[in-house]
Design an enzyme around this catalytic site. Sequence first.
Site, PDB file in Angstrom:
ATOM      1  N   LYS A  62       0.827  -1.205   0.000  1.00  0.00           N
ATOM      2  CA  LYS A  62       0.000   0.000   0.000  1.00  0.00           C
ATOM      3  C   LYS A  62       0.866   1.260   0.000  1.00  0.00           C
ATOM      4  O   LYS A  62       0.599   2.220  -0.741  1.00  0.00           O
ATOM      5  CB  LYS A  62      -0.939  -0.004   1.210  1.00  0.00           C
ATOM      6  CG  LYS A  62      -2.064  -1.029   1.104  1.00  0.00           C
ATOM      7  CD  LYS A  62      -2.980  -0.966   2.305  1.00  0.00           C
ATOM      8  CE  LYS A  62      -4.155  -1.925   2.160  1.00  0.00           C
ATOM      9  NZ  LYS A  62      -5.075  -1.863   3.317  1.00  0.00           N
ATOM     10  N   SER A  78      -0.622   0.433   6.136  1.00  0.00           N
ATOM     11  CA  SER A  78      -1.001  -0.463   7.219  1.00  0.00           C
ATOM     12  C   SER A  78      -2.096  -1.400   6.731  1.00  0.00           C
ATOM     13  O   SER A  78      -2.908  -1.027   5.867  1.00  0.00           O
ATOM     14  CB  SER A  78      -1.487   0.337   8.434  1.00  0.00           C
ATOM     15  OG  SER A  78      -1.642  -0.504   9.564  1.00  0.00           O
ATOM     16  N   ASP A  79      -2.113  -2.605   7.272  1.00  0.00           N
ATOM     17  CA  ASP A  79      -3.136  -3.563   6.890  1.00  0.00           C
ATOM     18  C   ASP A  79      -3.343  -4.551   8.030  1.00  0.00           C
ATOM     19  O   ASP A  79      -2.449  -4.765   8.856  1.00  0.00           O
ATOM     20  CB  ASP A  79      -2.761  -4.309   5.607  1.00  0.00           C
ATOM     21  CG  ASP A  79      -3.974  -4.928   4.936  1.00  0.00           C
ATOM     22  OD1 ASP A  79      -4.631  -4.224   4.144  1.00  0.00           O
ATOM     23  OD2 ASP A  79      -4.293  -6.091   5.217  1.00  0.00           O
ATOM     24  N   SER A  80      -4.527  -5.143   8.068  1.00  0.00           N
ATOM     25  CA  SER A  80      -4.859  -6.129   9.087  1.00  0.00           C
ATOM     26  C   SER A  80      -5.504  -7.338   8.443  1.00  0.00           C
ATOM     27  O   SER A  80      -6.194  -7.227   7.425  1.00  0.00           O
ATOM     28  CB  SER A  80      -5.834  -5.544  10.119  1.00  0.00           C
ATOM     29  OG  SER A  80      -5.256  -4.453  10.802  1.00  0.00           O
TER      30      SER A  80
END
Length: 202
Positions: A62, A78-80
């Site tokens: 990203k 950021s990612d989850s």
Amino acid sequence: MIARFPKARLILASKSASRRAMLDAAGVTYEAIPADVDERAVEASLEGAAPGEIAEALAVAKAAALAPAHPDALVLGSDSLVVVDGRRFDKPESREAAADHLCFFSGKVMELHSGAAIVRGGGCEWSHAAIARLHVRDLSDSFIESYLAAEWPEIGYCAGAFRIEAMGVQLFDHIEGDQFTVLGMPLLPVLGALREFGVIEA
């Protein structure tokens, strides 16, 4: 030692309200620009990788998607992702899918992996992944129905079909891990990196 970039402009490569709220509350100055990334393609290229590695790689992807157009800036991605009983769960595509997810989660431990990365120009300067373990209580069919009536479609944008800052907190009876990881970004390590980069005061 992380290279410092005095007075560097910070871009958050996300449209996530919770990630923006975390940075706002922490007093970080930034610009939010959503990144256009084929997350499924990134995940497919990492088949067999650990969930934390995937979350971290998505965060890098990203940030890297925006960095070339903003060479003067540090880009934070950021990612989850969510794993329950060894099974990956993406954001629910429909209310019916959300109900199915919640039925599966009932009485189980949800692993929530949150990754973050900082990219400048053509390279990743820093990345980190953290995990929280959320113990889902036994959920009744009537609770799931009332929960979805209140929270859909907002939770359609959330891995795990919940917003911990809203009614989603009622899904759990115990949480291991910090609130920032649960909200979708390991904020304390991110702030440490931003201090090293000179974005915020040390």
